[in-house]
Design an enzyme around this catalytic site. Structure first.
Site, PDB file in Angstrom:
ATOM      1  CB  SER A 185     -31.122 -37.022 -65.184  1.00  0.00           C
ATOM      2  OG  SER A 185     -30.515 -35.770 -65.209  1.00  0.00           O
ATOM      3  CG  HIS A 199     -26.571 -36.952 -71.191  1.00  0.00           C
ATOM      4  ND1 HIS A 199     -26.792 -36.501 -69.913  1.00  0.00           N
ATOM      5  CD2 HIS A 199     -27.794 -37.000 -71.789  1.00  0.00           C
ATOM      6  CE1 HIS A 199     -28.091 -36.284 -69.737  1.00  0.00           C
ATOM      7  NE2 HIS A 199     -28.717 -36.586 -70.863  1.00  0.00           N
ATOM      8  CG  ASN A 201     -20.845 -40.375 -63.787  1.00  0.00           C
ATOM      9  OD1 ASN A 201     -21.973 -39.881 -63.679  1.00  0.00           O
ATOM     10  ND2 ASN A 201     -19.745 -39.681 -63.634  1.00  0.00           N
ATOM     11  CG  HIS A 204     -30.124 -28.311 -65.212  1.00  0.00           C
ATOM     12  ND1 HIS A 204     -31.148 -28.886 -65.920  1.00  0.00           N
ATOM     13  CD2 HIS A 204     -29.776 -29.201 -64.249  1.00  0.00           C
ATOM     14  CE1 HIS A 204     -31.407 -30.083 -65.406  1.00  0.00           C
ATOM     15  NE2 HIS A 204     -30.592 -30.289 -64.393  1.00  0.00           N
ATOM     16  CB  ALA A 218     -27.815 -37.709 -62.298  1.00  0.00           C
ATOM     17  CG  HIS A 250     -34.977 -32.559 -67.759  1.00  0.00           C
ATOM     18  ND1 HIS A 250     -34.913 -32.380 -66.400  1.00  0.00           N
ATOM     19  CD2 HIS A 250     -33.831 -33.172 -68.111  1.00  0.00           C
ATOM     20  CE1 HIS A 250     -33.770 -32.868 -65.961  1.00  0.00           C
ATOM     21  NE2 HIS A 250     -33.087 -33.349 -66.975  1.00  0.00           N
ATOM     22  CG  MET A 294     -23.512 -30.302 -63.835  1.00  0.00           C
ATOM     23  SD  MET A 294     -23.614 -30.566 -65.617  1.00  0.00           S
ATOM     24  CE  MET A 294     -22.154 -31.588 -65.900  1.00  0.00           C
ATOM     25  CB  SER A 295     -29.087 -29.775 -60.353  1.00  0.00           C
ATOM     26  OG  SER A 295     -29.023 -31.029 -59.708  1.00  0.00           O
ATOM     27  CE1 TYR A 342     -27.811 -28.556 -68.694  1.00  0.00           C
ATOM     28  CE2 TYR A 342     -26.974 -28.963 -66.487  1.00  0.00           C
ATOM     29  CZ  TYR A 342     -27.790 -29.312 -67.543  1.00  0.00           C
ATOM     30  OH  TYR A 342     -28.588 -30.424 -67.445  1.00  0.00           O
ATOM     31  CD  GLU A 343     -31.961 -26.607 -68.935  1.00  0.00           C
ATOM     32  OE1 GLU A 343     -32.801 -26.915 -69.786  1.00  0.00           O
ATOM     33  OE2 GLU A 343     -32.179 -26.678 -67.709  1.00  0.00           O
TER      34      GLU A 343
HETATM   35  N1  HPA Z   1     -20.263 -34.600 -63.028  1.00  0.00           N
HETATM   36  C1  HPA Z   1     -21.184 -33.610 -62.974  1.00  0.00           C
HETATM   37  N2  HPA Z   1     -22.473 -33.843 -63.068  1.00  0.00           N
HETATM   38  C2  HPA Z   1     -22.881 -35.120 -63.183  1.00  0.00           C
HETATM   39  C3  HPA Z   1     -21.979 -36.181 -63.242  1.00  0.00           C
HETATM   40  C4  HPA Z   1     -20.588 -35.905 -63.163  1.00  0.00           C
HETATM   41  O1  HPA Z   1     -19.727 -36.802 -63.206  1.00  0.00           O
HETATM   42  N3  HPA Z   1     -22.721 -37.315 -63.378  1.00  0.00           N
HETATM   43  C5  HPA Z   1     -24.020 -36.935 -63.377  1.00  0.00           C
HETATM   44  N4  HPA Z   1     -24.126 -35.602 -63.271  1.00  0.00           N
END
Ligand code: HPA
Length: 265
Positions: A23, A240, A228, A77, A107, A55, A204-205, A79-80
């Site tokens: 990302s 996001h 974060n 991903h 990320a 993306h 998530m990757s 989740y997609e």
């Molecule tokens: N959790 C999961 N995936 C993420 C996060 C998170 O806090 N931040 C960026 N990708």
């Protein structure tokens, strides 16, 4: 697995290093590479097309200070809704092209209390909490059936990157990445549990690609941008937007770190 015919120009180019841009990092391909060519995923038979906003779905290949690289500008991903086979198909393709080193970026949310948004984390190891494995029902006889995972992320190359970061005052942590499916962010209870399991960051990757790259015997490096504090560690709700805002803020430093990784590889 037989992958559709790649353009002659690309097979002749013979990239050595593969990069997966997470990302907010897509710009790296345009900013830091002397681009030789681009290959949209849609032009490769059997390739899925990325759906997440921001993306772009293509390979970009060229050189960075003489090193031949191929970047995935946009990744797939779980989740997609993609299958593990689809998510990791680009790793097959890179292997087929001759790529021997893979640098994967992502990320991630920081679980380790020492981490602040904008830090980078070199993956020392991972925890696969996806509930599946990309090598299940594997087609093809190459590599071990039960590949060793005791050092997924290359220790020697990690040490070089660590030294570079120190010399260049880049805030680089090193820790364990835990992959969940998403797309919901974690609950505070999950984050607490993942911390007890040993995770320093959650995302998530990355894990499917790293497993398949190791199956092929590639050298792998993983780098997270801590965008974060994970849920419950931060007092605020996760969005996001927060993830993309942090990724955008530290882009130049992330790009420097990545370019250094390529030079050291
Ligand atoms: N959790 C999961 N995936 C993420 C996060 C998170 O806090 N931040 C960026 N990708």
């Amino acid at each position: 697995m037989i992958i559709s015919k790649l353009p002659q120009e690309l097979t002749d180019f013979r990239p050595e290093i593969g990069l997966i841009l997470g990302s907010g990092l897509g710009f790296f391909a345009d900013d830091r590479i002397d681009v030789v060519g681009r290959l949209p995923y849609g032009d490769i038979d059997g390739f899925p097309v990325s759906t997440v906003e921001g993306h772009v779905g293509q390979f970009v290949y060229g050189t960075i200070e003489g090193k031949r690289v191929i970047c995935m500008q946009g990744r797939f991903h779980f989740y997609e809704g993609y299958t593990m086979a689809q998510i990791t198909l680009p790793i097959h393709t890179m292997h087929q092209m001759g790529v021997h080193t893979l640098i994967v970026t992502n990320a991630a949310g920081g679980i380790n209390l020492d981490y602040v948004p904008g830090n980078f984390m070199l993956l020392s190891d991972h925890i696969n909490a996806l509930g599946t494995n990309p090598l299940i029902a594997w087609q093809g006889s190459e590599g071990d059936q039960f590949p060793d995972m005791s050092e997924v992320y290359d220790g020697e190359l990690r040490a070089k990157i660590r030294d570079w970061a120190k010399a260049n005052s880049v805030g680089l942590k090193e820790g364990i990445y835990l992959a969940t499916t998403g797309p919901s962010y974690e609950t505070p209870a999950e984050v607490q549990a993942f911390g007890i399991l040993g995770a320093d960051a959650v995302g998530m990757s990355t894990v499917p690609e790293a497993i398949v790259a190791r199956k092929f015997g590639m050298r792998v490096i993983g780098i997270s941008c801590i965008t974060n504090a994970a849920a419950g560690i931060s007092k605020t709700k996760l969005t996001h937007e927060e993830v993309t805002d942090t990724a955008d803020r530290v882009r130049p430093q992330f790009a420097d770190l990545l370019a250094a990784g390529v030079q050291l590889a």
